[in-house]
Design an enzyme around this catalytic site. Structure first.
Site: not given
Length: 408
Positions: A60, A69, A143, A243, A270, A338, A364
């Site tokens: 990128c 990133c 991107c 997600q 969740f 989750d 996550c």
């Protein structure tokens, strides 16, 4: 004043750590000798004197300025080992014994949901991502993590941002690629008088965006906004959690459904709008618990339109303040949870005290996942597998699915 340091390892957020001094140096790799300029506990990379053989050319043009990133300069092997290590190390610190699988990767140009920031800068509007650790917005023209449809829409998104951005605060645009097209949800917009509202509606229609909402209010919806969940099309509430990569969601759901197969009644905690629950309902009755009403309404609407599913019930409940109790959980054969990044400590304690024998934990955040798994393993559960998943490509963020069974 510059100095030369050697990088000995990567920290949890992807920065290199200098041997001896412990300085955090972004965009460096283990084994490299680099010239840096010290800035308190961090340092700015000036040049790479001796590069690691794992260093690659970032794909990128914005990498290094844009803060989205962290690790585009790392080889695939190093990058994947780093992300697996985040999960393995977090579990080890909590004393959780588990076989951690290799990272399940995601492809470039696969992310279907991004959040962009817009600000006014003189006579123009900048749209992009914040530079690392700052409020400075780096305008982007491309991107490589995002779906091509999102990248192609950047000019249209700038036009929307120019209409909605306030002069004194940044505008946030959450853009989701759906089966109906692009859904745009704006937060922290300027005050919407009649002219601004009508201009934004007209621009949305002209650019062919599926929907535009501001602070949860739908300004215009050209067609019903639907998101794919396996074979289902679910109505997406404005700004609802999705997600980030559809293929990653499907792969995580495959693990969860296989682990919970054979259960007759499953609790989905969740639950959102049913990324796991809808798939599970093909084989088991599901009770979906979620803190927000609109995702549950979307789940209920989908169930009503889908013949052949097992019964699905829903419950709006703040699981942080009022977790489902062990006594309530004893009605179920199996469970999936989750939670957001904070994890589910209180809920994990109730699961530990229940009679449940099979659990799937989705997370996550490896740190809070490890804490929650520690609670469960101390109560007699064993982690049969822990699988890290990538859906935030070239960042330090990693998903994981841990499968548990109660011993004895």
């Amino acid at each position: 004043m510059s100095e030369i340091v050697t990088i000995e390892r990567l920290a949890t957020k992807g920065d290199g750590v200098a041997a001896g001094s412990g300085l955090f140096v972004p965009f460096t790799l283990p084994g490299e000798r680099v010239s840096v300029e010290r800035e308190a506990r961090r340092a700015r990379l000036l040049s790479v004197i001796e590069a690691s053989p794992e260093r690659v050319e970032p794909p990128c043009p914005h990498f290094g300025a844009c803060g989205g990133c962290d690790l585009q300069h790392a080889s695939d092997d190093l990058y994947r080992a780093f992300k697996r290590g985040l999960v393995a190390d977090a579990l080890a610190r909590e004393g959780v014994s588990a076989e951690v699988a290799p990272l399940v990767p995601c492809a470039p140009a696969s992310r279907r949901r991004v959040t962009l920031t817009a600000v006014r800068a003189g006579g123009r509007v900048l749209l992009g991502y914040n530079a690392a650790l700052t409020n400075t917005v780096v305008a982007i023209e491309t991107c490589p993590i995002s779906l091509p449809a999102i990248v192609a829409a950047l000019p249209a998104l700038r036009r929307i941002a120019a209409l909605l951005v306030d002069r004194k605060r940044p505008l946030r645009l959450t853009v989701t690629h759906t089966a109906s097209g692009l859904d745009v949800s704006a937060e922290d917009a300027r005050k919407l008088d009649d002219k601004v509202r009508q201009d934004a509606i007209s621009q949305t229609l002209a650019d062919g965006l599926a929907r535009l909402s501001v602070a949860g209010e739908i300004l215009v919806e050209q067609r019903p906004v639907l998101v794919s969940v396996g074979p289902h099309l679910v109505p997406l509430p404005p700004g609802a959690f999705v997600q980030a990569v559809a293929a990653t969601e499907a792969a995580m759901a495959d693990l969860v459904t296989a682990h919970l197969s054979g259960a007759r009644r499953v609790a989905d905690l969740f639950a959102g709008f049913g990324a796991f629950g809808l798939r599970l309902a093909h084989h088991a009755a599901v009770h979906a618990v979620e803190g927000e009403a609109k995702p549950l309404e979307a789940l209920t609407a989908t169930v009503r339109q889908t013949p052949g599913l097992k019964p699905v019930t829903t419950e709006k409940r703040d699981l942080f303040r009022r977790p489902v109790t062990a006594k309530e959980l004893n009605r179920f054969d199996a469970l999936v949870f989750d939670p957001p990044r904070a994890g589910a400590e209180a809920q994990a304690r109730e699961i530990a005290a229940s009679n449940l024998s099979r659990v799937a934990a989705v997370s996550c955040n490896p740190v809070t996942l490890a804490r929650d798994l520690s609670i469960l393993t101390q109560a007699g559960f064993a982690v049969t597998s822990a699988t890290p998943f990538d859906q935030f490509l070239w960042s330090h963020h990693v998903e994981a699915v841990a499968l548990l069974e109660r011993r004895g």
